[in-house]
Design a protein around this motif. Structure first.
Motif, PDB file in Angstrom:
ATOM      1  N   LYS A   1       0.930  -1.194  -0.029  1.00  0.00           N
ATOM      2  CA  LYS A   1       0.057   0.054   0.088  1.00  0.00           C
ATOM      3  C   LYS A   1       0.786   1.302   0.044  1.00  0.00           C
ATOM      4  O   LYS A   1       0.600   2.262  -0.651  1.00  0.00           O
ATOM      5  N   ASN A   2       1.919   1.455   0.872  1.00  0.00           N
ATOM      6  CA  ASN A   2       2.878   2.421   1.064  1.00  0.00           C
ATOM      7  C   ASN A   2       3.914   1.978   1.459  1.00  0.00           C
ATOM      8  O   ASN A   2       4.113   1.939   2.687  1.00  0.00           O
ATOM      9  N   ALA A   3       5.236   1.960   0.909  1.00  0.00           N
ATOM     10  CA  ALA A   3       6.159   1.361   1.436  1.00  0.00           C
ATOM     11  C   ALA A   3       6.826   2.305   2.298  1.00  0.00           C
ATOM     12  O   ALA A   3       7.547   1.965   3.513  1.00  0.00           O
ATOM     13  N   ARG A   4       6.902   3.677   1.911  1.00  0.00           N
ATOM     14  CA  ARG A   4       7.451   4.673   2.690  1.00  0.00           C
ATOM     15  C   ARG A   4       7.026   5.009   4.019  1.00  0.00           C
ATOM     16  O   ARG A   4       7.743   5.057   5.053  1.00  0.00           O
ATOM     17  N   ILE A   5       5.928   4.994   4.261  1.00  0.00           N
ATOM     18  CA  ILE A   5       4.960   5.274   5.608  1.00  0.00           C
ATOM     19  C   ILE A   5       5.196   3.839   6.429  1.00  0.00           C
ATOM     20  O   ILE A   5       5.335   3.997   7.676  1.00  0.00           O
TER      21      ILE A   5
END
Length: 212
Positions: free
Chosen positions: A112-116
């Motif tokens: 879904k969102n690697a960074r966060i």
């Protein structure tokens, strides 16, 4: 201070050291944390700060060894996943720690969102190691993984080290607070993550409506 829990025993052992022995043990324990072993990383950082308070190691040294320990351990787990892929979970050393359910949960979050997720994983002990391992398996760019982990460590490491250093005289009370505070920190970051995802979803729906 009681010594019934494993956290108490780790803390009592580490604060009995000094100098290079203390630095080495702090580094070793934090590295083990990065591998997913049930060792209390936050309590180890707390012990490093208390050792600095007692003058057995320097405050700067406590911070630096704390940063080095968590980043090396996290990065090692990432590279294991990147090099060996999914077959790593069949190894006896990891089989019990990384259940298929935990890895599947981590994989869904990373997609879904690697960074966060790489950022918030530092504040969620139960998912920390599986997220780092899965980040490697999914070949999240190392620059993304490391930069997010580094930023998160710049928050978590000083919190525990400096808390123990500046409040060392009240060590028993602060130690008890430290053991429960990490749960609240994890809750706060999970809430922030949910708010972030809700905002992203709202923007996506708004963009779709405009296009339609």
């Amino acid at each position: 201070m009681g010594t019934d829990s494993f956290a108490d025993k780790i803390f009592a052992f580490v604060i009995g050291l000094s100098g290079f022995q203390a630095y080495g043990m702090i580094l070793a324990v934090l590295f083990a944390c990065g591998l997913g072993l049930p060792v209390p990383e936050d309590i180890t950082l707390f012990a490093a700060g208390f050792l600095a308070f007692k003058g057995r190691i320097s405050l700067t040294g406590a911070f630096l060894v704390g940063m080095l320990g968590v980043l090396v351990g996290d990065s090692f787990m990432y590279w294991i996943g990147r090099k060996f892929g999914r077959r790593v979970v069949t190894w006896p050393v990891f089989r019990r720690m990384f259940t298929p359910e935990r890895l599947e949960k981590a994989e869904k979050k990373i997609h879904k969102n690697a960074r966060i997720i790489c950022f918030t994983a530092r504040f969620a002990p139960g998912l920390r190691a599986p997220v780092y391992l899965t980040s490697g398996i999914l070949r999240v760019p190392f620059s993304v993984f490391f930069s997010m982990d580094f930023l998160a460590a710049l928050i978590s490491v000083p919190v525990w080290v400096y808390l123990a250093y500046f409040l060392g005289e009240k060590i028993e009370q602060i130690f008890e607070i430290a053991k429960t505070a990490k749960q609240w920190i994890a809750i706060v970051f999970v809430v922030l993550l949910l708010l972030f995802l809700i905002t992203r979803v709202k923007k996506w729906f708004y963009a779709r409506r405009v296009m339609d």
